[in-house]
Design a protein around this motif. Structure first.
Motif, short mmCIF file in Angstrom:
data_model
loop_
_atom_site.label_atom_id
_atom_site.label_comp_id
_atom_site.label_asym_id
_atom_site.label_seq_id
_atom_site.Cartn_x
_atom_site.Cartn_y
_atom_site.Cartn_z
N ILE A 81 -2.43 -45.52 50.05
CA ILE A 81 -3.78 -45.52 49.78
C ILE A 81 -4.35 -43.98 49.92
N GLU A 82 -4.90 -43.24 48.83
CA GLU A 82 -5.48 -42.07 49.27
C GLU A 82 -6.51 -41.73 50.08
N LYS A 83 -6.18 -40.69 50.86
CA LYS A 83 -7.16 -40.55 51.91
C LYS A 83 -8.76 -40.54 51.44
N GLU A 84 -9.51 -40.98 52.19
CA GLU A 84 -10.99 -40.74 51.62
C GLU A 84 -11.81 -39.81 52.63
N ASP A 85 -12.67 -38.93 52.03
CA ASP A 85 -13.54 -38.19 52.77
C ASP A 85 -14.59 -38.86 52.55
N LYS A 86 -15.40 -39.03 53.66
CA LYS A 86 -16.71 -39.19 54.15
C LYS A 86 -17.86 -38.84 52.70
N ASN A 87 -17.75 -37.41 52.57
CA ASN A 87 -18.56 -36.65 51.68
C ASN A 87 -18.22 -37.11 49.90
N ASP A 88 -17.14 -37.73 49.76
CA ASP A 88 -16.85 -38.13 48.65
C ASP A 88 -17.61 -39.29 47.91
N TRP A 90 -17.16 -42.20 45.04
CA TRP A 90 -16.26 -42.91 44.09
C TRP A 90 -17.17 -43.28 43.12
N HIS A 91 -16.78 -43.46 41.97
CA HIS A 91 -17.24 -43.89 40.82
C HIS A 91 -16.53 -44.90 40.25
N ARG A 92 -15.14 -44.90 40.27
CA ARG A 92 -14.42 -45.92 39.67
C ARG A 92 -13.02 -45.73 40.41
N VAL A 93 -12.33 -46.94 40.80
CA VAL A 93 -10.97 -47.10 41.43
C VAL A 93 -10.12 -47.84 40.69
N LYS A 94 -9.27 -47.41 40.02
CA LYS A 94 -8.44 -48.23 39.15
C LYS A 94 -7.05 -48.28 39.65
N ARG A 95 -6.50 -47.03 40.35
CA ARG A 95 -5.35 -47.11 40.50
C ARG A 95 -4.77 -47.83 41.89
N SER A 96 -3.65 -48.79 41.82
CA SER A 96 -3.29 -49.48 42.82
C SER A 96 -2.56 -49.06 43.95
N SER A 97 -2.77 -49.60 45.09
CA SER A 97 -1.96 -49.14 46.31
C SER A 97 -1.45 -50.29 46.81
#
Length: 131
Positions: A81-88, A90-97
């Motif tokens: 899973i890609e690391k998430e930054d609190k300041n990001d 996200w508009h769309r998440v399609k890539r699976s993990s």
């Protein structure tokens, strides 16, 4: 402007389509989402069986190719899973993990001791030779 009410007459253009599987759970867990999206081709040539798997963003250290009893080739791995930054935002998440595993039972006449695997540009190629 008037409001049109639909009657009980069958209307093939109605948005209220009967779905017999409506109550059947088709949710895919995050752990299995990568497995579902792992596409693998299997072809047989006169010399070998060739499996090709699309594994974008994975390197060869993140993928395992194993030989099991009864001529089974098992391909497994994990997309992190890609690391998430609190300041990001996200508009769309399609890539699976998540983890994935696929197994293929090959014919008895293949040489399971002569298996070759190579990873190039996100494509894993597994070759199992025939006598």
């Amino acid at each position: 402007m008037s409001l049109v009410q639909r009657s009980n007459i069958f209307d093939p253009f109605s948005l209220n389509v009967w779905d017999p599987l409506k109550d059947f759970s088709t949710q895919i867990s995050k752990e299995n989402s990568a497995f579902v999206n792992t596409h693998i081709d299997w072809k047989e040539t006169p010399e070998a069986h060739v499996l090709k798997a699309d594994l974008p963003e994975l390197n060869k250290e993140e993928v395992k190719v194993e030989v099991e009893d009864d001529n089974v080739v098992r391909i497994s791995g994990e997309r992190k899973i890609e690391k998430e930054d609190k300041n990001d935002t996200w508009h769309r998440v399609k890539r699976s993990s998540g983890k994935f595993v696929r197994s293929f039972r090959l014919p008895e006449n293949v040489k399971m001791d002569q298996i070759k695997a190579a990873m190039e540009n996100g494509v894993l190629t597994v070759t199992v030779f025939e006598p």
